[in-house]
Scaffold this motif. Structure first.
Motif, PDB file in Angstrom:
ATOM      1  N   SER A 137      -2.183  -5.862   3.642  1.00  0.00           N
ATOM      2  CA  SER A 137      -0.944  -5.906   4.798  1.00  0.00           C
ATOM      3  C   SER A 137      -0.194  -4.155   4.961  1.00  0.00           C
ATOM      4  CB  SER A 137       0.063  -6.518   5.527  1.00  0.00           C
ATOM      5  OG  SER A 137       0.911  -6.492   5.669  1.00  0.00           O
ATOM      6  N   TYR A 138      -0.771  -3.564   6.394  1.00  0.00           N
ATOM      7  CA  TYR A 138      -0.521  -2.235   5.737  1.00  0.00           C
ATOM      8  C   TYR A 138       0.081  -1.960   7.869  1.00  0.00           C
ATOM      9  CZ  TYR A 138      -4.531  -1.080   8.128  1.00  0.00           C
ATOM     10  OH  TYR A 138      -6.389  -1.450   9.165  1.00  0.00           O
ATOM     11  N   ARG A 139       1.039  -0.771   7.290  1.00  0.00           N
ATOM     12  CA  ARG A 139       1.232   0.098   8.722  1.00  0.00           C
ATOM     13  C   ARG A 139      -0.132   1.216   8.915  1.00  0.00           C
ATOM     14  NH1 ARG A 139       5.496   3.513  10.941  1.00  0.00           N
ATOM     15  NH2 ARG A 139       6.179   2.903  12.833  1.00  0.00           N
ATOM     16  N   ARG A 140      -0.792   0.542   9.354  1.00  0.00           N
ATOM     17  CA  ARG A 140      -1.942   1.969  10.015  1.00  0.00           C
ATOM     18  C   ARG A 140      -2.219   3.684   9.769  1.00  0.00           C
ATOM     19  NH1 ARG A 140      -5.319  -0.461  15.030  1.00  0.00           N
ATOM     20  NH2 ARG A 140      -5.421  -2.878  14.452  1.00  0.00           N
ATOM     21  N   LYS A 141      -0.928   3.896  10.695  1.00  0.00           N
ATOM     22  CA  LYS A 141      -0.796   5.573  10.933  1.00  0.00           C
ATOM     23  C   LYS A 141      -0.559   6.014   9.560  1.00  0.00           C
ATOM     24  CE  LYS A 141       3.553   5.340  13.083  1.00  0.00           C
ATOM     25  NZ  LYS A 141       4.933   6.221  14.461  1.00  0.00           N
ATOM     26  N   GLU A 142      -0.023   4.968   8.417  1.00  0.00           N
ATOM     27  CA  GLU A 142       0.649   5.678   7.391  1.00  0.00           C
ATOM     28  C   GLU A 142      -0.225   5.500   6.366  1.00  0.00           C
ATOM     29  OE1 GLU A 142       5.556   5.398   8.392  1.00  0.00           O
ATOM     30  OE2 GLU A 142       4.210   4.207   7.472  1.00  0.00           O
ATOM     31  N   SER A 143      -1.225   4.262   6.471  1.00  0.00           N
ATOM     32  CA  SER A 143      -1.673   4.070   5.580  1.00  0.00           C
ATOM     33  C   SER A 143      -2.801   3.268   5.350  1.00  0.00           C
ATOM     34  CB  SER A 143      -1.383   3.281   3.909  1.00  0.00           C
ATOM     35  OG  SER A 143      -0.924   1.900   4.476  1.00  0.00           O
ATOM     36  N   GLN A 144      -3.485   3.862   6.229  1.00  0.00           N
ATOM     37  CA  GLN A 144      -4.871   3.787   6.978  1.00  0.00           C
ATOM     38  C   GLN A 144      -6.090   3.811   5.715  1.00  0.00           C
ATOM     39  OE1 GLN A 144      -5.966   1.855   9.975  1.00  0.00           O
ATOM     40  NE2 GLN A 144      -7.475   1.499   8.314  1.00  0.00           N
ATOM     41  N   PHE A 145      -6.286   5.473   5.261  1.00  0.00           N
ATOM     42  CA  PHE A 145      -6.721   5.526   4.551  1.00  0.00           C
ATOM     43  C   PHE A 145      -6.903   4.709   2.835  1.00  0.00           C
ATOM     44  CE2 PHE A 145      -3.001   7.537   2.425  1.00  0.00           C
ATOM     45  CZ  PHE A 145      -3.260   7.567   1.064  1.00  0.00           C
ATOM     46  N   ALA A 248       1.473  12.133  -2.246  1.00  0.00           N
ATOM     47  CA  ALA A 248       1.584  11.568  -1.991  1.00  0.00           C
ATOM     48  C   ALA A 248       1.776  11.948  -0.765  1.00  0.00           C
ATOM     49  CB  ALA A 248       2.532  10.587  -3.000  1.00  0.00           C
ATOM     50  N   ARG A 249       1.318  13.132  -0.273  1.00  0.00           N
ATOM     51  CA  ARG A 249       1.136  12.929   1.550  1.00  0.00           C
ATOM     52  C   ARG A 249       0.578  12.042   2.152  1.00  0.00           C
ATOM     53  NH1 ARG A 249      -3.579  15.328   2.506  1.00  0.00           N
ATOM     54  NH2 ARG A 249      -4.254  17.432   1.239  1.00  0.00           N
ATOM     55  N   LEU A 250       0.389  11.213   3.798  1.00  0.00           N
ATOM     56  CA  LEU A 250       0.199  10.797   4.026  1.00  0.00           C
ATOM     57  C   LEU A 250      -1.056  10.798   4.638  1.00  0.00           C
ATOM     58  CD1 LEU A 250       2.865   8.932   6.417  1.00  0.00           C
ATOM     59  CD2 LEU A 250       1.952   8.277   3.513  1.00  0.00           C
ATOM     60  N   GLY A 251      -2.190  10.668   3.688  1.00  0.00           N
ATOM     61  CA  GLY A 251      -3.233  10.849   4.170  1.00  0.00           C
ATOM     62  C   GLY A 251      -4.085  11.815   3.319  1.00  0.00           C
ATOM     63  N   GLY A 252      -3.716  11.976   1.751  1.00  0.00           N
ATOM     64  CA  GLY A 252      -4.051  12.268   0.675  1.00  0.00           C
ATOM     65  C   GLY A 252      -4.938  10.859  -0.494  1.00  0.00           C
ATOM     66  N   GLY A 253      -5.478  11.285  -1.503  1.00  0.00           N
ATOM     67  CA  GLY A 253      -6.787  10.366  -2.378  1.00  0.00           C
ATOM     68  C   GLY A 253      -5.788   9.954  -3.186  1.00  0.00           C
ATOM     69  N   ILE A 254      -6.027   8.516  -3.399  1.00  0.00           N
ATOM     70  CA  ILE A 254      -5.538   7.573  -4.358  1.00  0.00           C
ATOM     71  C   ILE A 254      -6.569   8.351  -5.977  1.00  0.00           C
ATOM     72  CG2 ILE A 254      -6.409   5.466  -3.938  1.00  0.00           C
ATOM     73  CD1 ILE A 254      -3.971   4.328  -5.055  1.00  0.00           C
ATOM     74  N   LYS A 255      -6.541   8.430  -6.844  1.00  0.00           N
ATOM     75  CA  LYS A 255      -7.505   8.860  -7.937  1.00  0.00           C
ATOM     76  C   LYS A 255      -7.533   7.053  -8.200  1.00  0.00           C
ATOM     77  CE  LYS A 255      -4.141  11.942 -10.653  1.00  0.00           C
ATOM     78  NZ  LYS A 255      -3.318  12.109 -11.010  1.00  0.00           N
ATOM     79  N   ARG A 256      -9.588   7.797  -9.026  1.00  0.00           N
ATOM     80  CA  ARG A 256      -9.441   6.271  -9.209  1.00  0.00           C
ATOM     81  C   ARG A 256      -8.846   5.086 -10.037  1.00  0.00           C
ATOM     82  NH1 ARG A 256     -13.380   2.682  -7.500  1.00  0.00           N
ATOM     83  NH2 ARG A 256     -14.687   2.101  -8.687  1.00  0.00           N
ATOM     84  N   ALA A 257      -8.640   5.776 -11.485  1.00  0.00           N
ATOM     85  CA  ALA A 257      -8.250   4.875 -12.380  1.00  0.00           C
ATOM     86  C   ALA A 257      -6.743   4.002 -12.100  1.00  0.00           C
ATOM     87  CB  ALA A 257      -7.444   5.975 -13.610  1.00  0.00           C
ATOM     88  N   SER A 258      -5.888   4.755 -10.684  1.00  0.00           N
ATOM     89  CA  SER A 258      -4.976   4.015  -9.839  1.00  0.00           C
ATOM     90  C   SER A 258      -5.852   2.877  -9.004  1.00  0.00           C
ATOM     91  CB  SER A 258      -4.054   5.632  -9.570  1.00  0.00           C
ATOM     92  OG  SER A 258      -2.948   5.723 -10.157  1.00  0.00           O
ATOM     93  N   LEU A 259      -6.404   3.313  -8.842  1.00  0.00           N
ATOM     94  CA  LEU A 259      -7.392   2.035  -7.528  1.00  0.00           C
ATOM     95  C   LEU A 259      -7.779   1.181  -8.354  1.00  0.00           C
ATOM     96  CD1 LEU A 259      -7.949   1.765  -4.391  1.00  0.00           C
ATOM     97  CD2 LEU A 259     -10.266   2.924  -5.319  1.00  0.00           C
TER      98      LEU A 259
END
Length: 388
Positions: A137-145, A248-259
């Motif tokens: 569950s998420y908000r598309r325009k903020e966290s689709q990535f 943590a800007r919207l559209g940025g990438g999350i680190k593999r370890a955090s994922l």
């Protein structure tokens, strides 16, 4: 990560070669799912002190001449856990399996081999892809990535992942499909970005989830705080350190370890959800039967057999999630092959949070299929007329 999520108690005459083959096969299949090879802990009578009561647990009893069922492991039967009797040949059941387990359909290991026993373990813990469900569950325009990254990682780990843009076919009633798939999920993964709580749909999803025993993993975006309406969630605060370049800007990438940490937590919550939902559906009904003097027996296919004084038999089948006609038919075909007196079949489900439309659909199915779908609360009341 060597987190333990599931437990198997090995009982009876333990042949070390067979036990090692079983452990090797299970470890291999766990790695195939993207889990640690140690995600399933094996216990014996001597190591039962190490068990965690909150984790899903099953037993395997390897039969041998004159063996008794150990008193230390009786909690498995009292809590309606699955115990699989294993023999070399089915003709050995009467002499090699304790009386407490003789009403459970035994596995003839010489006929099917150790891999089939390993598969039973995965079936018992619902570790098949079609039964490993997570709802994002998420908000598309903020966290689709981030939702897309989580989808890909969880899909690689053998989950059936629901995410709106990939999971709802064109032309389908969108919100009805959301409610249906949410009720089928083991874990709901909420991505709480700054605008998430302002959305009417996301608030309704949270309220719907809180009506059931579905676990909620609540990812808190940097700067987001816990709120009272999410009190039933498990919170996972994200920091800028979880993102590449510390941004943590919207559209940025999350680190593999955090994922990976997020998905490991999903598995931990899923195991907890399975234990809670199984106890609510199976142990609740079996306890009601025991209170009436009956002796329910959980079969290796994960349904409970009940027989009354007239020799009539009833199969109580837990349906974690929404029972559908295709699932009901699959259950009927599997149980219909069970030897002996013909069975009546009740599909026992959790009706909490279920829409009135879906309840009407189940009532309609009851009039057209050779089984009954029964809410767990009603099943406990109706057992009296069957047993007595």
């Amino acid at each position: 990560m060597n987190e333990v999520y599931y437990q198997v108690v090995l009982l009876g005459a333990l042949n070390q070669a067979t036990v090692q083959e079983l452990k090797t096969e299970i470890s291999f299949q766990l790695v195939e799912l993207g889990l640690s090879p140690h995600a399933i802990r094996f216990l014996s009578v001597a190591t039962l002190f190490a068990r965690k009561r909150e984790l899903p647990t099953m037993g395997i009893f390897f039969g041998s001449q004159g063996l008794a069922f150990p008193s230390q492991a009786r909690f498995l039967l009292e809590d309606s856990n699955l115990v699989v009797p294993v023999v070399s040949d089915v003709i050995e059941v009467a002499s090699h399996i304790p009386i407490e387990l003789q009403h459970i359909n035994a596995l003839a290991i010489d006929d099917v081999g150790v891999p089939r026993l390993a598969t039973l373990v995965f079936e018992a813990f619902r570790l098949l892809r079609r039964e490993r469900r997570v709802f994002i569950s998420y908000r598309r325009k903020e966290s689709q990535f981030l939702a897309n990254k989580l989808y890909d990682e969880l899909d690689a780990r053998g989950y059936d992942v629901f995410i709106d843009v990939r999971s709802v076919p064109p032309g389908v009633d969108f919100q009805a499909e959301l409610w249906h798939r949410m009720g089928d999920a083991d874990v709901i993964l909420l991505i709480d970005t700054p605008g998430f709580r302002a959305s009417r749909w996301t608030q309704e999803e949270l309220a719907q989830a809180n009506l059931t025993s579905i676990e909620i993993l609540h990812l808190l975006w940097p700067g987001q705080s816990e709120d009272d309406s999410s009190a039933m969630s498990t919170f996972f605060p994200l920091s800028t350190e979880d993102f590449r370049q510390g941004s943590a800007r919207l559209g940025g990438g999350i680190k593999r370890a955090s994922l990976r940490r997020i998905c490991d937590t999903v598995e931990q919550l899923r195991a907890r959800a399975i234990a809670v939902r199984y106890r609510y559906l199976v142990d609740t009904v079996c306890d009601a039967a025991r209170d009436l003097g009956a002796r329910p027996q959980v079969q290796k296919e994960r349904w409970a057999l009940l027989e009354n004084s007239n020799g009539e038999r009833l199969a109580l089948v837990p349906a974690i999630g929404r029972p559908t006609s295709d699932r009901i038919d699959e259950i009927f075909q599997a149980i219909n092959t069970f030897s002996g007196t013909p069975l009546s079949i009740w599909i026992v489900y959790d009706g909490r949070g279920m829409s009135s439309v879906w309840k009407r659909h189940l009532d309609w199915l009851n009039g057209h299929l050779p089984t009954r779908t029964v809410p767990v609360v009603d099943a406990c009341h109706e057992l009296r007329s069957f047993v007595l």
